[in-house]
Write a protein that holds these residues in place. Sequence first.
Motif, PDB file in Angstrom:
ATOM      1  N   LYS A  24      -3.543 -10.594 -10.091  1.00  0.00           N
ATOM      2  CA  LYS A  24      -3.931 -11.291 -11.146  1.00  0.00           C
ATOM      3  C   LYS A  24      -2.941 -11.613 -12.199  1.00  0.00           C
ATOM      4  CE  LYS A  24      -8.826  -9.695 -10.738  1.00  0.00           C
ATOM      5  NZ  LYS A  24      -9.819  -8.938 -11.352  1.00  0.00           N
ATOM      6  N   VAL A  25      -2.277 -10.709 -12.627  1.00  0.00           N
ATOM      7  CA  VAL A  25      -1.100 -10.734 -13.328  1.00  0.00           C
ATOM      8  C   VAL A  25      -0.187 -11.826 -13.062  1.00  0.00           C
ATOM      9  CG1 VAL A  25       0.713  -9.662 -14.917  1.00  0.00           C
ATOM     10  CG2 VAL A  25      -1.402  -8.664 -14.766  1.00  0.00           C
ATOM     11  N   LEU A  26       0.439 -11.542 -11.942  1.00  0.00           N
ATOM     12  CA  LEU A  26       1.318 -12.416 -11.187  1.00  0.00           C
ATOM     13  C   LEU A  26       0.951 -14.034 -11.243  1.00  0.00           C
ATOM     14  CD1 LEU A  26       2.838 -10.284  -8.542  1.00  0.00           C
ATOM     15  CD2 LEU A  26       4.157 -11.117 -10.559  1.00  0.00           C
ATOM     16  N   LEU A  27      -0.185 -14.039 -10.747  1.00  0.00           N
ATOM     17  CA  LEU A  27      -0.857 -15.592 -10.780  1.00  0.00           C
ATOM     18  C   LEU A  27      -1.125 -16.146 -11.975  1.00  0.00           C
ATOM     19  CD1 LEU A  27      -3.285 -15.029  -7.478  1.00  0.00           C
ATOM     20  CD2 LEU A  27      -1.079 -16.176  -7.571  1.00  0.00           C
ATOM     21  N   ARG A  28      -1.538 -15.549 -12.874  1.00  0.00           N
ATOM     22  CA  ARG A  28      -1.844 -15.867 -14.231  1.00  0.00           C
ATOM     23  C   ARG A  28      -0.477 -16.280 -14.961  1.00  0.00           C
ATOM     24  NH1 ARG A  28      -5.178 -12.209 -16.497  1.00  0.00           N
ATOM     25  NH2 ARG A  28      -3.485 -10.809 -17.017  1.00  0.00           N
ATOM     26  N   THR A  29       0.618 -15.379 -14.684  1.00  0.00           N
ATOM     27  CA  THR A  29       1.871 -15.817 -15.506  1.00  0.00           C
ATOM     28  C   THR A  29       2.264 -17.002 -14.754  1.00  0.00           C
ATOM     29  OG1 THR A  29       2.222 -13.366 -15.849  1.00  0.00           O
ATOM     30  CG2 THR A  29       4.165 -14.877 -15.582  1.00  0.00           C
ATOM     31  N   VAL A  30       2.316 -17.291 -13.343  1.00  0.00           N
ATOM     32  CA  VAL A  30       2.995 -18.206 -12.657  1.00  0.00           C
ATOM     33  C   VAL A  30       2.096 -19.589 -13.077  1.00  0.00           C
ATOM     34  CG1 VAL A  30       3.220 -19.473 -10.476  1.00  0.00           C
ATOM     35  CG2 VAL A  30       4.004 -17.126 -10.573  1.00  0.00           C
ATOM     36  N   ASP A  31       0.885 -19.507 -13.066  1.00  0.00           N
ATOM     37  CA  ASP A  31       0.122 -20.678 -13.671  1.00  0.00           C
ATOM     38  C   ASP A  31       0.643 -21.067 -15.048  1.00  0.00           C
ATOM     39  OD1 ASP A  31      -1.223 -20.709 -11.156  1.00  0.00           O
ATOM     40  OD2 ASP A  31      -3.178 -19.880 -12.115  1.00  0.00           O
ATOM     41  N   LYS A  32       0.698 -20.199 -15.720  1.00  0.00           N
ATOM     42  CA  LYS A  32       0.951 -20.485 -17.255  1.00  0.00           C
ATOM     43  C   LYS A  32       2.496 -21.051 -17.299  1.00  0.00           C
ATOM     44  CE  LYS A  32      -2.223 -17.989 -19.672  1.00  0.00           C
ATOM     45  NZ  LYS A  32      -2.786 -18.278 -20.934  1.00  0.00           N
ATOM     46  N   ILE A  33       3.475 -20.585 -16.786  1.00  0.00           N
ATOM     47  CA  ILE A  33       4.821 -21.337 -16.677  1.00  0.00           C
ATOM     48  C   ILE A  33       4.752 -22.479 -15.966  1.00  0.00           C
ATOM     49  CG2 ILE A  33       7.059 -20.669 -15.664  1.00  0.00           C
ATOM     50  CD1 ILE A  33       6.742 -17.668 -16.199  1.00  0.00           C
TER      51      ILE A  33
ATOM     52  N   GLN B 250       0.810  -1.088  -0.021  1.00  0.00           N
ATOM     53  CA  GLN B 250      -0.010  -0.032   0.033  1.00  0.00           C
ATOM     54  C   GLN B 250       0.904   1.160  -0.039  1.00  0.00           C
ATOM     55  OE1 GLN B 250      -2.985  -0.502   2.992  1.00  0.00           O
ATOM     56  NE2 GLN B 250      -4.218  -1.542   1.589  1.00  0.00           N
ATOM     57  N   ASP B 251       2.254   1.162   0.217  1.00  0.00           N
ATOM     58  CA  ASP B 251       3.008   2.296   0.130  1.00  0.00           C
ATOM     59  C   ASP B 251       3.519   2.502  -1.337  1.00  0.00           C
ATOM     60  OD1 ASP B 251       3.000   2.806   2.975  1.00  0.00           O
ATOM     61  OD2 ASP B 251       4.997   1.940   3.282  1.00  0.00           O
ATOM     62  N   ALA B 252       3.101   1.574  -2.021  1.00  0.00           N
ATOM     63  CA  ALA B 252       3.386   1.514  -3.389  1.00  0.00           C
ATOM     64  C   ALA B 252       2.405   1.881  -4.445  1.00  0.00           C
ATOM     65  CB  ALA B 252       4.622   0.448  -3.862  1.00  0.00           C
ATOM     66  N   LEU B 253       1.540   1.044  -4.053  1.00  0.00           N
ATOM     67  CA  LEU B 253       0.210   0.987  -4.983  1.00  0.00           C
ATOM     68  C   LEU B 253      -1.051   1.175  -4.357  1.00  0.00           C
ATOM     69  CD1 LEU B 253       1.481  -2.539  -6.508  1.00  0.00           C
ATOM     70  CD2 LEU B 253       1.897  -0.395  -7.505  1.00  0.00           C
ATOM     71  N   ASN B 254      -2.085   1.271  -4.991  1.00  0.00           N
ATOM     72  CA  ASN B 254      -3.453   1.496  -4.466  1.00  0.00           C
ATOM     73  C   ASN B 254      -4.313   0.059  -4.796  1.00  0.00           C
ATOM     74  OD1 ASN B 254      -4.694   1.090  -7.201  1.00  0.00           O
ATOM     75  ND2 ASN B 254      -4.541   3.394  -7.763  1.00  0.00           N
ATOM     76  N   GLU B 255      -5.342  -0.070  -4.039  1.00  0.00           N
ATOM     77  CA  GLU B 255      -5.909  -1.164  -4.131  1.00  0.00           C
ATOM     78  C   GLU B 255      -6.296  -1.930  -5.471  1.00  0.00           C
ATOM     79  OE1 GLU B 255      -6.789  -3.541  -1.603  1.00  0.00           O
ATOM     80  OE2 GLU B 255      -5.744  -1.962  -0.401  1.00  0.00           O
TER      81      GLU B 255
ATOM     82  N   ASN C 174      -4.731  -5.229  -6.779  1.00  0.00           N
ATOM     83  CA  ASN C 174      -5.709  -6.475  -7.213  1.00  0.00           C
ATOM     84  C   ASN C 174      -4.920  -6.948  -8.731  1.00  0.00           C
ATOM     85  OD1 ASN C 174      -7.083  -6.917  -4.890  1.00  0.00           O
ATOM     86  ND2 ASN C 174      -8.360  -5.092  -5.686  1.00  0.00           N
ATOM     87  N   GLN C 175      -4.659  -5.948  -9.574  1.00  0.00           N
ATOM     88  CA  GLN C 175      -4.059  -6.188 -10.955  1.00  0.00           C
ATOM     89  C   GLN C 175      -2.807  -6.875 -11.009  1.00  0.00           C
ATOM     90  OE1 GLN C 175      -4.303  -1.982 -12.414  1.00  0.00           O
ATOM     91  NE2 GLN C 175      -6.003  -2.446 -13.539  1.00  0.00           N
ATOM     92  N   LEU C 176      -2.120  -6.285 -10.097  1.00  0.00           N
ATOM     93  CA  LEU C 176      -0.889  -6.924  -9.909  1.00  0.00           C
ATOM     94  C   LEU C 176      -0.698  -8.621  -9.427  1.00  0.00           C
ATOM     95  CD1 LEU C 176       2.346  -7.004 -10.169  1.00  0.00           C
ATOM     96  CD2 LEU C 176       2.192  -6.084  -7.654  1.00  0.00           C
TER      97      LEU C 176
END
Length: 166
Positions: free
Chosen positions: A154-163, A141-146, A150-152
Amino acid sequence: MTEKQTLQDTLEEYRANWPEFDRPETRVMLGLIRLNDLVLDSTRAEIAKHGLTMAGFEALMTLRSQPEPWQMTPTALFRAILITSGGMTKVLKQLEQSGYVQRADNPGDQRSRFVRLTQKGKVFAEVVMEEVAEHDRRILQDALNEQQINQLAKVLLRTVDKIEAQ
């Protein structure tokens, strides 16, 4: 501890001296590596307040994530947290001495015993995890808003799942 060069400085050096590797994928991977380092260093400091190592913390969290009675075989536990079997033996001895885990008979295999979280270990794991989760929340929360968090996620989990699926 020696201060590391910032990621932005590293990327500037790439741009200036090795422009053919100033690519989005390079920036993503270097960013993930640096983020991992920063978060691990910070998390290690947080869990050290409780007398835990990262491996001990991971073992407690992994056991707590299992269905009651919160147990696993040592082999399954060591595979789940990616530690050597020798390292796992040391971690389990420390956790057992602290009263956080106990050994239990494995009725399905007389050659092995379960590692089971004690009630004391369950309560301790929940307290430590709550503090680490709050710590993680503050960092993000010091670096990003909610919405960005949430977007980060989703992107990270999707990336890890695919890899992982490859």
